[in-house]
Motif scaffolding. Structure first.
Motif, short mmCIF file in Angstrom:
data_model
loop_
_atom_site.label_atom_id
_atom_site.label_comp_id
_atom_site.label_asym_id
_atom_site.label_seq_id
_atom_site.Cartn_x
_atom_site.Cartn_y
_atom_site.Cartn_z
N TYR A 1 0.77 -1.13 -0.27
CA TYR A 1 0.21 0.02 0.01
C TYR A 1 0.98 1.31 -0.05
O TYR A 1 1.92 1.35 0.79
N THR B 1 1.06 5.76 -1.52
CA THR B 1 0.28 7.03 -1.76
C THR B 1 -0.75 6.81 -2.92
O THR B 1 -1.77 7.33 -3.06
N GLY C 1 -3.91 5.76 -1.71
CA GLY C 1 -4.76 6.80 -0.91
C GLY C 1 -3.94 7.18 0.54
O GLY C 1 -4.38 8.05 1.40
N LEU C 2 -2.76 6.67 0.82
CA LEU C 2 -2.13 6.89 1.95
C LEU C 2 -1.42 8.26 1.75
O LEU C 2 -0.99 8.79 0.61
N SER C 3 -1.16 9.14 2.89
CA SER C 3 -0.56 10.34 2.90
C SER C 3 0.85 10.25 2.42
O SER C 3 1.41 11.54 2.07
N PHE D 1 6.05 5.24 6.37
CA PHE D 1 5.23 5.03 7.55
C PHE D 1 6.30 4.24 8.53
O PHE D 1 7.03 3.51 8.35
N PHE E 1 -6.06 -0.13 10.25
CA PHE E 1 -5.70 1.08 10.58
C PHE E 1 -4.24 1.41 10.84
O PHE E 1 -3.49 0.24 11.41
N THR F 1 -0.86 4.20 11.72
CA THR F 1 -0.64 5.87 11.97
C THR F 1 0.64 6.12 11.45
O THR F 1 1.76 5.36 11.67
N ARG G 1 -1.15 11.05 12.13
CA ARG G 1 -2.31 10.83 11.16
C ARG G 1 -2.83 9.37 11.44
O ARG G 1 -1.89 8.41 11.48
N HIS H 1 -4.77 6.44 9.13
CA HIS H 1 -5.25 5.97 8.00
C HIS H 1 -6.09 4.62 7.99
O HIS H 1 -5.62 3.72 8.84
#
Length: 74
Positions: free
Chosen positions: A42, A44, A47-49, A53, A66, A68, A72, A74
């Motif tokens: 997964y 960007t 849809g990840l910012s 991570f 989920f 974090t 944030r 996600h």
């Protein structure tokens, strides 16, 4: 690399990026293989910012995942 490793309800193993721009990687253990197989990453594009991570991965009772990073969720 990875700072957070999480096994979901299906037995898949989720690994964060360890601060590198690798996204969140999901592995599965296949029968007869000693090492896990990468089944999904997964990033960007999903849809990840960010792709870097470095915090927590958790799953709710209803199966939602989920993650974090940088304050944030996600």
């Amino acid at each position: 690399g990875g700072n957070s490793v999480f096994e979901d309800q299906s037995g898949n193993v989720w690994v964060d990026s360890g601060g590198d721009n690798l996204g969140i990687r999901v592995y599965s253990y296949q029968e007869g293989k000693s090492l896990p197989t990468l089944i999904r990453t997964y990033t960007t594009k999903d849809g990840l910012s960010a792709d870097g991570f470095t915090n927590a991965i958790a799953q709710t009772a209803d199966g939602r995942i989920f993650v974090t990073s940088n304050g944030r969720l996600h």
